[in-house]
Design a protein around this motif. Structure first.
Motif, mmCIF file in Angstrom:
data_model
loop_
_atom_site.group_PDB
_atom_site.id
_atom_site.type_symbol
_atom_site.label_atom_id
_atom_site.label_comp_id
_atom_site.label_asym_id
_atom_site.label_seq_id
_atom_site.Cartn_x
_atom_site.Cartn_y
_atom_site.Cartn_z
ATOM 1 N N THR A 98 12.383 5.878 12.133
ATOM 2 C CA THR A 98 12.084 7.366 11.933
ATOM 3 C C THR A 98 13.164 7.899 10.771
ATOM 4 O OG1 THR A 98 11.764 7.398 13.988
ATOM 5 C CG2 THR A 98 12.087 9.369 13.085
ATOM 6 N N ASP A 126 5.123 6.855 10.925
ATOM 7 C CA ASP A 126 5.880 6.181 11.906
ATOM 8 C C ASP A 126 5.486 5.755 13.155
ATOM 9 O OD1 ASP A 126 8.601 5.576 12.439
ATOM 10 O OD2 ASP A 126 8.919 7.806 13.124
ATOM 11 N N ASP A 135 4.470 7.791 17.041
ATOM 12 C CA ASP A 135 5.296 7.352 17.952
ATOM 13 C C ASP A 135 4.819 8.264 19.275
ATOM 14 O OD1 ASP A 135 7.125 6.347 20.261
ATOM 15 O OD2 ASP A 135 8.677 6.793 18.897
ATOM 16 N N ARG A 167 7.908 7.438 22.805
ATOM 17 C CA ARG A 167 9.155 7.936 23.406
ATOM 18 C C ARG A 167 9.308 9.432 23.302
ATOM 19 N NH1 ARG A 167 14.081 8.957 20.731
ATOM 20 N NH2 ARG A 167 13.241 8.908 18.655
ATOM 21 N N GLN A 204 12.323 14.359 16.620
ATOM 22 C CA GLN A 204 13.227 13.904 15.705
ATOM 23 C C GLN A 204 12.623 13.923 14.242
ATOM 24 O OE1 GLN A 204 14.094 9.685 16.452
ATOM 25 N NE2 GLN A 204 15.456 9.586 14.724
#
Ligand code: GDP
Ligand code: MG
Length: 445
Positions: free
Chosen positions: A113, A188, A136, A139, A145
């Motif tokens: 990331t 990502d 992603d 998570r 993030q």
């Protein structure tokens, strides 16, 4: 690693009569340094053979000087290590005016990331229309993030808090940005699952959904021996075309990077050198190995000098000298003084050829102290000595003692400065010669 290899080679430099025995013990020391840096045993064995056959004392003319032999050995070590990190495979080159989809893979915590924002910014700065997609969904907080990083870097991004299928989010994001004519679309992905098999299955699903032009594996540079198995496993499943090694600022790297390339025959394209957005360096085999061996990265140094210290009169002289392949003690003093102005020393020291190893692992304070002592040493030299190539001081006990006393250091310290100067000066001469060759080649075209 660099420190030990460098020590092995410089021990050899102190050897007055270089014979086969001294050579053998150096090769042994280099190999054990590589092993302790988690380079694969098989690779080290190959290296040993290759150096031994490259430098075959029996085949050399009987009057070959020790210096020539040393240079042969240094060259053989350098060449072999360069070969190890150079798979001779061309990485994908994004093209302007079309969409280039880049997918990131790698374990949780590897730095995906962080690095995808760095890379997007890298391309944005080079005139590409770049964006980020967060696939992603595993998570909690992954999207936040990415959002935070992207906002800071002013990079458009896409993600979803409700969609749980990463392949769907990835496809949606890519489709949308393609429509908006984005040129660099970086996706990502997640790096963790309850089962490794699930992670790999997900990777393939995302890959199938977005058909990336390039898949990049992000590898934590500090994992050492695990680098080989990990990169091989990812290669088998996700067939990535390039590697980015992160966390090379911690003083580790080396072993992991070498093993990853050897296990996958895939080029490293960038190094992560810190947690900040700017901490991304283009990877090139020769400067990487040069740094590893403590020869420093002359290109990085020159760039630094050119961009930050234009106003200093002394530096102009140094630049002129460098262009001519001249490198006096005064040039070295100017460089160190400028480096000290730039700080933090721990990072910049690595860019000074011959100083990189000395500075490795030192705190900024200790490093600064060391550089200050070197300046005291220069200040105790006469103008004539400063403007020389240092040869007038070699094996001149009275002069060395005078300088040591004047600077409150020891003769050993003074000799160390002279040794480092010789390394830097050798590099400067090479660069001058290269530049001249290039000019000649250009004028013939
Ligand atoms: P991901 O799980 O693969 O997405 O990894 P992250 O991007 O979240 O990074 C994990 C941690 O490594 C974070 O704390 C990052 O700040 C840190 N990190 C990433 N790249 C680097 C690097 O090049 N140097 C250093 N020192 N830390 C890094
Ligand atoms: Mg992540």
């Amino acid at each position: 690693l660099g420190r030990r290899i460098n020590a092995a080679v410089s021990n050899l430099n102190r050897e007055p009569n270089l014979d086969e025995k001294a050579f053998e013990s150096m090769v042994k020391e280099i190999c054990s340094a590589l092993l302790s840096a988690d380079v694969n045993v098989r690779l080290v064995k190959n290296m040993r053979k290759s150096i031994q056959s490259a430098v075959n004392f029996k085949d050399l003319p009987p009057h070959t000087s020790s210096n020539t032999k040393k240079r042969l050995i240094q060259q053989a070590v350098f060449d072999h290590l360069v070969q190890l990190v150079d798979p001779h495979a061309e990485p994908y080159k994004p093209k302007k005016g079309r969409s280039n989809v880049i997918m990131f893979v790698g374990l949780q915590g590897a730095g995906k990331t962080t690095t995808c924002t760095k890379l997007a910014r890298h391309y944005a700065q080079r005139g590409f229309k770049a964006c980020l997609v967060c696939a992603d969904t595993f998570r909690a907080g992954a999207y936040d993030q990415l959002k935070q990083n992207a906002t800071k870097a002013k990079i458009p991004y896409y993600g979803s808090l409700t969609q749980t299928d990463p392949a769907v989010v990835a496809a949606e994001g890519v489709a949308r940005f393609k429509k908006e004519k984005f040129e660099i679309i970086i996706v990502d992905t997640s790096g963790r699952h309850r089962q490794e098999a699930d992670l790999f299955a997900e990777m393939v699903q995302v890959q199938n959904a977005i058909k990336p032009d390039q898949t990049i594996m992000v590898l934590d540079g500090t994992i050492g021996q695990a680098a080989e198995a990990q990169s091989a496993a990812f290669k088998q499943t996700a067939d990535f075309g390039a590697i980015i090694i992160t966390k090379t600022d911690g003083g580790a790297a080396g072993g992991g990077a070498i093993s990853a390339v050897a296990a996958t025959h895939t080029p490293i394209i960038f190094l992560g050198t810190g947690e900040h957005m700017m901490d991304l360096e283009r990877f090139a085999p020769k400067p990487f190995i040069s740094k590893l061996l403590g020869y420093g990265d002359m290109t990085g140094l020159i760039e630094q000098i050119q961009t930050i210290t234009r106003e200093s009169a002394g530096m102009k002289e140094t630049q002129k000298h460098l262009a001519e392949g001249i490198f006096t003690l005064r040039d070295m003093k100017e460089q160190i003084q400028n480096i000290m102005k730039l700080g933090p020393v721990s990072k910049l020291g690595a860019m000074i050829p011959g100083l990189g190893n000395m500075m490795q692992g030192m705190s900024d304070e200790d490093g600064n102290e060391k550089l200050k002592r070197m300046i005291y040493i220069f200040d105790s030299m006469t103008a004539k000595e400063l403007d020389s190539d240092g040869k007038v001081l070699v094996s001149q006990p009275t002069r060395l003692t005078r300088i040591a006393c004047g600077s409150g250091t020891s003769v050993r310290d003074v000799e160390e400065v002279l040794t480092q100067h010789r390394v830097m000066s050798g590099l400067a001469k090479n660069m001058g010669a290269q530049r001249k060759n290039m000019q000649r080649a250009q004028s013939m075209m």
